[in-house]
Design a protein around this motif. Structure first.
Motif, mmCIF file in Angstrom:
data_model
loop_
_atom_site.group_PDB
_atom_site.id
_atom_site.type_symbol
_atom_site.label_atom_id
_atom_site.label_comp_id
_atom_site.label_asym_id
_atom_site.label_seq_id
_atom_site.Cartn_x
_atom_site.Cartn_y
_atom_site.Cartn_z
ATOM 1 N N ALA A 1 -31.974 56.987 -45.480
ATOM 2 C CA ALA A 1 -31.030 57.920 -46.087
ATOM 3 C C ALA A 1 -29.651 57.849 -45.450
ATOM 4 O O ALA A 1 -28.661 58.277 -46.057
ATOM 5 C CB ALA A 1 -31.578 59.345 -45.986
ATOM 6 N N GLN A 2 -29.556 57.304 -44.239
ATOM 7 C CA GLN A 2 -28.267 57.177 -43.565
ATOM 8 C C GLN A 2 -27.497 55.944 -44.009
ATOM 9 O O GLN A 2 -26.314 55.804 -43.718
ATOM 10 C CB GLN A 2 -28.477 57.122 -42.040
ATOM 11 C CG GLN A 2 -29.233 58.314 -41.475
ATOM 12 C CD GLN A 2 -28.518 59.624 -41.712
ATOM 13 O OE1 GLN A 2 -27.292 59.696 -41.699
ATOM 14 N NE2 GLN A 2 -29.301 60.686 -41.938
ATOM 15 N N GLN A 3 -28.150 55.052 -44.724
ATOM 16 C CA GLN A 3 -27.518 53.800 -45.142
ATOM 17 C C GLN A 3 -26.807 53.995 -46.477
ATOM 18 O O GLN A 3 -27.235 54.793 -47.313
ATOM 19 C CB GLN A 3 -28.569 52.697 -45.253
ATOM 20 C CG GLN A 3 -29.322 52.419 -43.959
ATOM 21 C CD GLN A 3 -30.430 51.409 -44.134
ATOM 22 O OE1 GLN A 3 -30.603 50.854 -45.215
ATOM 23 N NE2 GLN A 3 -31.190 51.164 -43.070
ATOM 24 N N PRO A 4 -25.702 53.241 -46.686
ATOM 25 C CA PRO A 4 -24.981 53.347 -47.968
ATOM 26 C C PRO A 4 -25.828 52.810 -49.117
ATOM 27 O O PRO A 4 -26.600 51.864 -48.958
ATOM 28 C CB PRO A 4 -23.733 52.482 -47.733
ATOM 29 C CG PRO A 4 -24.110 51.557 -46.623
ATOM 30 C CD PRO A 4 -25.060 52.313 -45.742
ATOM 31 N N GLY A 5 -25.682 53.426 -50.272
ATOM 32 C CA GLY A 5 -26.435 53.000 -51.454
ATOM 33 C C GLY A 5 -27.881 53.453 -51.459
ATOM 34 O O GLY A 5 -28.699 52.906 -52.213
ATOM 35 N N TYR A 6 -28.205 54.430 -50.640
ATOM 36 C CA TYR A 6 -29.591 54.905 -50.558
ATOM 37 C C TYR A 6 -30.021 55.539 -51.882
ATOM 38 O O TYR A 6 -29.282 56.305 -52.491
ATOM 39 C CB TYR A 6 -29.722 55.919 -49.423
ATOM 40 C CG TYR A 6 -30.987 56.735 -49.470
ATOM 41 C CD1 TYR A 6 -32.202 56.187 -49.077
ATOM 42 C CD2 TYR A 6 -30.963 58.066 -49.912
ATOM 43 C CE1 TYR A 6 -33.363 56.936 -49.114
ATOM 44 C CE2 TYR A 6 -32.112 58.818 -49.944
ATOM 45 C CZ TYR A 6 -33.316 58.259 -49.546
ATOM 46 O OH TYR A 6 -34.460 59.007 -49.586
ATOM 47 N N VAL A 7 -31.236 55.191 -52.324
ATOM 48 C CA VAL A 7 -31.809 55.758 -53.544
ATOM 49 C C VAL A 7 -33.218 56.241 -53.217
ATOM 50 O O VAL A 7 -34.041 55.472 -52.707
ATOM 51 C CB VAL A 7 -31.860 54.723 -54.691
ATOM 52 C CG1 VAL A 7 -32.550 55.327 -55.917
ATOM 53 C CG2 VAL A 7 -30.462 54.244 -55.040
ATOM 54 N N CYS A 8 -33.486 57.496 -53.521
ATOM 55 C CA CYS A 8 -34.823 58.053 -53.295
ATOM 56 C C CYS A 8 -35.774 57.525 -54.363
ATOM 57 O O CYS A 8 -35.455 57.530 -55.562
ATOM 58 C CB CYS A 8 -34.774 59.576 -53.344
ATOM 59 S SG CYS A 8 -36.382 60.376 -53.153
ATOM 60 N N THR A 9 -36.942 57.059 -53.945
ATOM 61 C CA THR A 9 -37.914 56.487 -54.884
ATOM 62 C C THR A 9 -38.968 57.482 -55.327
ATOM 63 O O THR A 9 -39.839 57.139 -56.120
ATOM 64 C CB THR A 9 -38.616 55.278 -54.235
ATOM 65 O OG1 THR A 9 -39.315 55.719 -53.054
ATOM 66 C CG2 THR A 9 -37.616 54.201 -53.864
ATOM 67 N N TYR A 10 -38.891 58.709 -54.838
ATOM 68 C CA TYR A 10 -39.956 59.677 -55.142
ATOM 69 C C TYR A 10 -40.041 59.996 -56.624
ATOM 70 O O TYR A 10 -41.136 60.116 -57.179
ATOM 71 C CB TYR A 10 -39.712 60.961 -54.351
ATOM 72 C CG TYR A 10 -40.795 61.999 -54.535
ATOM 73 C CD1 TYR A 10 -41.957 61.952 -53.771
ATOM 74 C CD2 TYR A 10 -40.657 63.028 -55.462
ATOM 75 C CE1 TYR A 10 -42.960 62.901 -53.932
ATOM 76 C CE2 TYR A 10 -41.654 63.981 -55.621
ATOM 77 C CZ TYR A 10 -42.798 63.909 -54.859
ATOM 78 O OH TYR A 10 -43.793 64.849 -55.025
ATOM 79 N N ASP A 11 -38.888 60.138 -57.281
ATOM 80 C CA ASP A 11 -38.877 60.555 -58.684
ATOM 81 C C ASP A 11 -38.908 59.392 -59.660
ATOM 82 O O ASP A 11 -38.853 59.612 -60.866
ATOM 83 C CB ASP A 11 -37.626 61.405 -58.968
ATOM 84 C CG ASP A 11 -37.670 62.726 -58.223
ATOM 85 O OD1 ASP A 11 -38.775 63.282 -58.077
ATOM 86 O OD2 ASP A 11 -36.609 63.187 -57.772
#
Length: 211
Positions: free
Chosen positions: A124-134
């Motif tokens: 989450a600290q990295q640029p371009g982070y995308v959560c995969t949960y949803d």
């Protein structure tokens, strides 16, 4: 049992104890969602998906959550100490929907989820982070069938019954009603009902008056 995937959804920083939601996939075949990572007095622990416990009103039989002070149905005041207490004195307000049945399985799930939680915090600290949960758990080419799609397919396949189909060669619309007689009936020249018996059969058949 093999844990093949763990997905984490981090909560906002203003959450007091709830740190994240997670889903766990077993053997690439079965997924359990809405597990919670909670910060407790002794560290992080994983709470299984659960439902609120309820009981019935002694007067009307309506169901109410164990924290309810009054019946939602009849308004009767309820006993606030009616919930079952655990051995440590805590009130049992929820029941797990899915959970491990022995300590070894619980420890395996707990360790996998906590490890994935810390890894997700670093991502989450990295640029371009995308959560995969949803993200969807299936390919778009293999989308599950929904009721709407089934109903639409049935509607397209149903053919009208021949008895209800219009006769070929006929055409009738509300804007073009059936033709009426061009000339109105001449009531003055038409014979009266009393004189109808004096008419000959041929004359009677020739009379076009609607009387």
């Amino acid at each position: 049992m093999v844990i093949t995937e763990v997905r984490i959804k981090l909560c906002e920083e203003n959450s007091e104890r709830l740190l994240a939601f997670c889903s766990v996939t077993f053997d690439n075949a079965f997924v359990v969602r809405d597990l919670k990572i909670i910060e407790g007095a002794k560290g992080l622990f994983v709470a299984m998906p659960s439902r609120k416990l309820a009981d019935r009103c002694p007067k009307c039989g309506g169901k109410n959550h164990l924290r309810a002070r009054y019946c939602n149905n009849c308004g009767t005041r309820l006993d606030e100490n009616r919930a079952v207490r655990l051995g440590d004195g805590r009130v049992r307000l929820h029941a797990d929907i899915a959970h491990p049945i022995h300590a070894a399985a619980r420890e395996q799930i707990h360790n996998a989820i906590i490890k994935a939680y810390y890894e997700e915090k670093e991502k989450a600290q990295q640029p371009g982070y995308v959560c995969t949960y949803d993200l969807d758990d299936y390919d778009y080419e293999d989308t599950p069938v929904t009721y709407t799609s089934v109903a639409a397919e049935v509607a397209r396949s149903v053919q009208p019954h021949p008895a209800h189909s219009p006769v070929k060669g006929t055409h009738f619309t509300p804007s073009s009603p059936p033709a009426r007689p061009s000339a109105p009936c001449d009531e003055e020249n038409a014979p009266s009902r009393n004189s109808a018996s004096s008419l000959t059969p041929s004359a009677t058949r020739g009379n076009t008056c609607g009387t």
